[in-house]
Design a protein around this motif. Structure first.
Motif, PDB file in Angstrom:
ATOM      1  N   ASP A  30       1.776   0.231 -13.068  1.00  0.00           N
ATOM      2  CA  ASP A  30       2.598   1.140 -12.272  1.00  0.00           C
ATOM      3  C   ASP A  30       2.441   0.903 -10.771  1.00  0.00           C
ATOM      4  OD1 ASP A  30       0.005   1.956 -12.124  1.00  0.00           O
ATOM      5  OD2 ASP A  30       0.363   4.054 -12.674  1.00  0.00           O
ATOM      6  N   ILE A  31       2.146  -0.318 -10.376  1.00  0.00           N
ATOM      7  CA  ILE A  31       1.905  -0.620  -8.972  1.00  0.00           C
ATOM      8  C   ILE A  31       3.140  -0.324  -8.122  1.00  0.00           C
ATOM      9  CG2 ILE A  31       2.564  -3.040  -9.282  1.00  0.00           C
ATOM     10  CD1 ILE A  31      -0.095  -1.680  -6.863  1.00  0.00           C
ATOM     11  N   SER A  32       4.332  -0.510  -8.681  1.00  0.00           N
ATOM     12  CA  SER A  32       5.544  -0.263  -7.903  1.00  0.00           C
ATOM     13  C   SER A  32       5.671   1.208  -7.521  1.00  0.00           C
ATOM     14  CB  SER A  32       6.775  -0.703  -8.702  1.00  0.00           C
ATOM     15  OG  SER A  32       7.957  -0.454  -7.981  1.00  0.00           O
ATOM     16  N   LEU A  33       5.275   2.115  -8.442  1.00  0.00           N
ATOM     17  CA  LEU A  33       5.334   3.545  -8.138  1.00  0.00           C
ATOM     18  C   LEU A  33       4.317   3.933  -7.076  1.00  0.00           C
ATOM     19  CD1 LEU A  33       5.693   4.988 -11.764  1.00  0.00           C
ATOM     20  CD2 LEU A  33       7.484   4.697 -10.052  1.00  0.00           C
ATOM     21  N   ASP A  34       3.150   3.291  -7.097  1.00  0.00           N
ATOM     22  CA  ASP A  34       2.094   3.625  -6.139  1.00  0.00           C
ATOM     23  C   ASP A  34       2.350   3.041  -4.762  1.00  0.00           C
ATOM     24  OD1 ASP A  34       0.800   5.024  -8.070  1.00  0.00           O
ATOM     25  OD2 ASP A  34      -0.706   3.503  -8.511  1.00  0.00           O
ATOM     26  N   THR A  35       3.239   2.059  -4.659  1.00  0.00           N
ATOM     27  CA  THR A  35       3.479   1.407  -3.371  1.00  0.00           C
ATOM     28  C   THR A  35       4.887   1.643  -2.841  1.00  0.00           C
ATOM     29  OG1 THR A  35       4.159  -0.668  -4.433  1.00  0.00           O
ATOM     30  CG2 THR A  35       1.812  -0.405  -3.912  1.00  0.00           C
ATOM     31  N   GLY A  36       5.702   2.414  -3.553  1.00  0.00           N
ATOM     32  CA  GLY A  36       7.062   2.656  -3.099  1.00  0.00           C
ATOM     33  C   GLY A  36       7.902   1.396  -3.035  1.00  0.00           C
ATOM     34  N   CYS A  70       9.752 -11.812  -4.596  1.00  0.00           N
ATOM     35  CA  CYS A  70       8.326 -11.489  -4.660  1.00  0.00           C
ATOM     36  C   CYS A  70       7.482 -12.707  -4.330  1.00  0.00           C
ATOM     37  CB  CYS A  70       7.954 -10.974  -6.050  1.00  0.00           C
ATOM     38  SG  CYS A  70       8.732  -9.412  -6.485  1.00  0.00           S
ATOM     39  N   VAL A  71       6.436 -12.477  -3.542  1.00  0.00           N
ATOM     40  CA  VAL A  71       5.456 -13.513  -3.219  1.00  0.00           C
ATOM     41  C   VAL A  71       4.143 -13.099  -3.864  1.00  0.00           C
ATOM     42  CG1 VAL A  71       4.214 -14.692  -1.383  1.00  0.00           C
ATOM     43  CG2 VAL A  71       6.606 -14.082  -1.053  1.00  0.00           C
ATOM     44  N   PRO A  72       3.732 -13.752  -4.967  1.00  0.00           N
ATOM     45  CA  PRO A  72       2.560 -13.292  -5.712  1.00  0.00           C
ATOM     46  C   PRO A  72       1.244 -13.604  -4.997  1.00  0.00           C
ATOM     47  CG  PRO A  72       3.443 -15.282  -6.696  1.00  0.00           C
ATOM     48  CD  PRO A  72       4.394 -14.896  -5.609  1.00  0.00           C
ATOM     49  N   THR A  73       0.230 -12.790  -5.285  1.00  0.00           N
ATOM     50  CA  THR A  73      -1.142 -13.028  -4.842  1.00  0.00           C
ATOM     51  C   THR A  73      -1.986 -13.291  -6.082  1.00  0.00           C
ATOM     52  OG1 THR A  73      -1.804 -10.705  -4.971  1.00  0.00           O
ATOM     53  CG2 THR A  73      -0.748 -11.429  -2.932  1.00  0.00           C
ATOM     54  N   GLU A 119       5.034  -5.387  -6.336  1.00  0.00           N
ATOM     55  CA  GLU A 119       5.465  -5.402  -7.724  1.00  0.00           C
ATOM     56  C   GLU A 119       4.397  -6.097  -8.565  1.00  0.00           C
ATOM     57  OE1 GLU A 119       8.059  -4.048  -9.046  1.00  0.00           O
ATOM     58  OE2 GLU A 119       9.439  -3.630  -7.380  1.00  0.00           O
ATOM     59  N   ARG A 120       4.538  -5.981  -9.870  1.00  0.00           N
ATOM     60  CA  ARG A 120       3.625  -6.646 -10.800  1.00  0.00           C
ATOM     61  C   ARG A 120       4.355  -7.819 -11.440  1.00  0.00           C
ATOM     62  NH1 ARG A 120       1.714  -6.182 -16.306  1.00  0.00           N
ATOM     63  NH2 ARG A 120      -0.581  -6.276 -16.388  1.00  0.00           N
ATOM     64  N   THR A 121       3.759  -8.985 -11.359  1.00  0.00           N
ATOM     65  CA  THR A 121       4.384 -10.166 -11.940  1.00  0.00           C
ATOM     66  C   THR A 121       4.180 -10.181 -13.448  1.00  0.00           C
ATOM     67  OG1 THR A 121       2.412 -11.554 -11.716  1.00  0.00           O
ATOM     68  CG2 THR A 121       3.887 -11.418  -9.818  1.00  0.00           C
ATOM     69  N   MET A 138       8.670  -7.174   0.805  1.00  0.00           N
ATOM     70  CA  MET A 138       8.162  -6.213   1.769  1.00  0.00           C
ATOM     71  C   MET A 138       8.958  -6.309   3.040  1.00  0.00           C
ATOM     72  SD  MET A 138       5.088  -6.252   4.316  1.00  0.00           S
ATOM     73  CE  MET A 138       6.220  -7.319   5.111  1.00  0.00           C
ATOM     74  N   SER A 139      10.090  -5.720   3.022  1.00  0.00           N
ATOM     75  CA  SER A 139      10.885  -5.712   4.241  1.00  0.00           C
ATOM     76  C   SER A 139      11.399  -4.313   4.449  1.00  0.00           C
ATOM     77  CB  SER A 139      12.046  -6.693   4.145  1.00  0.00           C
ATOM     78  OG  SER A 139      12.799  -6.634   5.308  1.00  0.00           O
ATOM     79  N   PRO A 140      10.841  -3.615   5.426  1.00  0.00           N
ATOM     80  CA  PRO A 140      11.270  -2.227   5.645  1.00  0.00           C
ATOM     81  C   PRO A 140      12.704  -2.177   6.082  1.00  0.00           C
ATOM     82  CG  PRO A 140       9.971  -2.980   7.478  1.00  0.00           C
ATOM     83  CD  PRO A 140       9.906  -4.047   6.434  1.00  0.00           C
ATOM     84  N   PRO A 141      13.364  -1.041   5.831  1.00  0.00           N
ATOM     85  CA  PRO A 141      14.746  -0.918   6.347  1.00  0.00           C
ATOM     86  C   PRO A 141      14.768  -1.126   7.820  1.00  0.00           C
ATOM     87  CG  PRO A 141      14.190   0.898   4.858  1.00  0.00           C
ATOM     88  CD  PRO A 141      12.930   0.125   5.118  1.00  0.00           C
TER      89      PRO A 141
END
Length: 696
Positions: free
Chosen positions: A352-358, A342-345, A362-364, A1-4
């Motif tokens: 499809d979490i990557s598509l919903d969050t742009g 990725c830092v998992p929770t 991600e999904r581990t 999670m690092s914005p441009p």
């Protein structure tokens, strides 16, 4: 999670992203960060229209067709965007005007296709429409400066998500909105992110609460004057919540970032707080979920070594350097070329979490949500390792020149790291240009370090050669006081002038606004360089009796800063300057200055400072003294001078030893030491030779 990262963008008048044959030509030398600007009005009928337009006008109701154009347009958009991003890395390195215009056209065509689908088709599934809006918004953020259009799109998208309870998509759009707002109105972005933090806590959407708090920390770091206290507050709130939920990867990430904040803060208790944060992060590393995140381990090892470098603790430098190098080598295969990790929770995630969050989450492999961070690219991380290794090896550079070898290898790595196969498949020209800027920054840092290492071993010609390359495009009247590389280059130019006997030119550099201390001034940018510059000014001005008041003022300014400095080498420096005063100091006071400086320098393994202290003792207490102690003092000074391999100190130490032998009646030994002094003095710059009288 690092914005441009927000880039400094020149204000451009809004113009059609469609390239017209008669449009204003731009020189490739002026292209820094090309942007696509999409105009909201239709092109005039007088303008020539090319086959691909940046906007698809709303057309009249379509006749029934056997071909569904919606997937066709979306497929074309994918191809246009992918083709453009495939060019980005090359364009960032070689921005030819024709290629840049082609990039513009491809991006415009892709955005036009997406916009046409959003305007002219109704989606049976609101989630599909929201996903397309999110992707379109991310492209507008990365590729254009159309902030007004972006905000309108996000407003509509967020309303759609709220109506259909699309939580992840709604938060993702808020994330994009905050990043867009930050590049124009940072304070408003802070306020918006704080509202989202409160909302996610209220509804117990903890993964998104972590995301927005980390985003808030990222914004705090990117401010012109970083808000370290605000960043620390949010990191502690993340840690409190993560500890309740036993989110150990989140805890480790927070502790590592807290250590980074304490390392930068410079507060009185920052060293202790840094060690506590580092210890907490090390403890969390024992957890199985944290052990696989090699980037966190590498960051902690880099910070640990950096702390000892800043605070002047040489005892464990080599050991910590080896630990850092092993961590970097061990995590090489696990490190993505683009620096993402990725830092998992503990929360479950849909496929499809990557598509919903742009791409924010991600999904581990275990089916859990993971927050995506982006640190340094692989090549940049290893270049940083080379730089830290060079700094850790500097004490032995005179003998083996290993520090210079590390710097040269790091510079090669940053300049030759391009490999199209290792580039991200989807990467905007903005991201590629930012990467190119970072590579240039690494290159300048390596040059600056190489120049300083050559100054340390008195290779003044070699240092000047490197400084000429470093300052090729730099002008003294446009020095950025916040830029460490520019200010350090200015300081090193003064050092070279001073060491080669051009004292007036050295004073001009030292008197630059970026290198001067002011009365009542709080800790300024590049404070350490200002301290060193002031000490050198005192040494130059002290013999000039007309500047006595200025010398006293400078000493009153710089002495408290050196005495209270966390790095003990600064205490050694100010004590030596005090002891070398041209005034008649009381013997006890001078002895105290020199013994203290020698003791600290020995503990710091600073051979050059120890050499200066011992030779000053010989000069002040054993001149024209006959006996074993005088010979021991002069002999110790000669041995230390030989270890420094500095011709000036070797000449001075050998001459004092020759004088001591001569006064004691040892003519043979005196002649041998005198000849050695003459040999080394011939290697000293001519202007410096003129200032010395060597007894024959």
């Amino acid at each position: 999670m690092s914005p441009p990262q927000p880039q400094s963008r020149s204000k451009q008048p809004t113009s059609s992203s469609q390239t017209q044959p008669g449009s204003q030509q731009r020189s490739s030398s002026q292209i820094r960060t090309p942007q696509v600007v999409i105009e909201t009005r239709r092109p005039s009928s007088q303008n020539q229209v090319t086959p691909v337009t940046s906007r698809t006008p709303v057309s009249a109701p379509r006749e029934p067709s056997a071909i569904d154009l919606q997937p066709v347009l979306l497929g074309l958009a994918d191809q246009y965007i992918s083709k453009a991003h495939g060019m980005s890395s090359y364009l960032a390195r070689n921005p030819q005007e024709a290629d840049v215009e082609q990039y513009y056209s491809l991006i415009s065509a892709g955005l036009g296709c997406m916009e046409s689908v959003l305007k002219n088709w109704k989606f049976p599934d609101p989630k599909m429409e929201a996903r397309l809006q999110l992707r379109y918004a991310n492209l507008l953020l990365e590729e254009t400066e159309n902030d007004g259009e972006l905000q309108d799109l996000l407003t509509r998208g967020i309303a759609l998500c709220e109506r259909n309870r699309l939580v992840d998509l709604k938060y993702s759009m808020k994330h994009v909105q905050a990043r867009s707002l930050f590049r124009t109105h940072p304070r408003s972005a802070f306020k918006m992110v704080d509202q989202m933090i409160e909302l996610t806590e209220t509804y117990a959407h903890y993964p998104w609460m972590y995301v927005f708090r980390f985003l808030r920390v990222s914004f705090s770091f990117q401010m012109p004057h970083p808000d370290l206290s605000g960043a620390l507050q949010h990191l502690r709130r993340i840690s409190q919540q993560a500890e309740k939920q036993r989110q150990y990867p989140i805890l480790a990430t927070c502790s590592a970032l807290e250590a980074l904040v304490h390392l930068r803060s410079g507060q009185a208790d920052s060293a202790d707080n840094f060690q506590r944060s580092l210890a907490a992060a090390r403890t969390h590393q024992l957890n199985r979920d944290v052990a696989g995140i090699s980037q966190i381990a590498a960051l902690l090892d880099c910070l640990d070594l950096c702390s000892d470098l800043i605070n002047g603790k040489p005892d464990q430098l080599m050991e910590k350097m080896n630990v850092m190098q092993k961590a970097l080598d061990g995590g090489k295969r696990k490190t993505a070329s683009d620096g993402s990790f990725c830092v998992p929770t503990t929360d479950s995630a849909p496929e499809d979490i990557s598509l919903d969050t742009g791409g924010v989450m991600e999904r581990t492999a275990e089916g859990r949500r993971a927050i995506v961070f982006q640190w340094l690219r692989r090549s940049e991380l290893f270049a940083l390792g080379y730089i830290f290794s060079s700094l850790a090896s500097v004490s032995k550079n005179i003998v083996d020149r290993k520090a210079e070898k590390y710097v040269i290898e790091g510079d090669k790595l940053t300049r030759n790291d391009y490999n199209p196969e290792n580039e991200r498949k989807v990467q905007s020209l903005q991201c590629s240009s930012a990467h190119l800027d970072r590579r240039m920054f690494y290159h300048k840092v390596c040059l600056q370090l190489l120049a300083s290492f050559r100054c340390e071993r008195a290779d003044w010609e070699g240092a000047q050669e490197v400084l000429d390359r470093l300052t090729e495009d730099m002008h003294s009247d446009t020095i950025d006081e916040q830029d460490f590389v520019q200010v350090s280059a200015l300081y090193l130019l003064g050092v070279v002038k001073q060491a080669t006997g051009d004292l007036d030119a050295a004073l001009q550099f030292y008197r630059s606004p970026a290198l001067t201390l002011q009365p009542g001034q709080k800790a300024a940018a590049n404070q350490d360089l200002r301290i060193l510059s002031t000490l050198n000014m005192i040494l130059i001005l002290r013999p000039r009796r007309a500047h006595l008041n200025e010398v006293n003022t400078l000493m009153d300014l710089v002495e408290p800063l050196c005495v209270n400095h966390p790095n003990a080498n600064y205490k050694v420096a100010v004590q030596i300057v005090r002891a070398s005063s041209t005034d008649a100091l009381p013997i006890l006071k001078m002895k105290n200055y020199l013994s203290m400086s020698a003791s600290i320098a020995k503990k710091q393994q600073n051979t050059l400072m120890l050499c200066m202290a011992i030779n000053l003792m010989t000069s002040n207490f054993f001149v024209d003294i006959m006996g074993e102690k005088a010979e021991m003092s002069a002999g110790a000074g000669k041995k230390l001078a030989d270890r420094t391999q500095t011709p000036l100190w070797q000449a001075v130490a050998n001459q004092m030893l020759s004088n001591t032998f001569n006064f004691g009646g040892k003519r043979a030994e005196a002649g041998e030491a005198g000849a050695e002094a003459q040999k080394w003095m011939q290697r000293v710059p001519e202007k410096v030779q003129d200032k010395f009288e060597i007894r024959r």
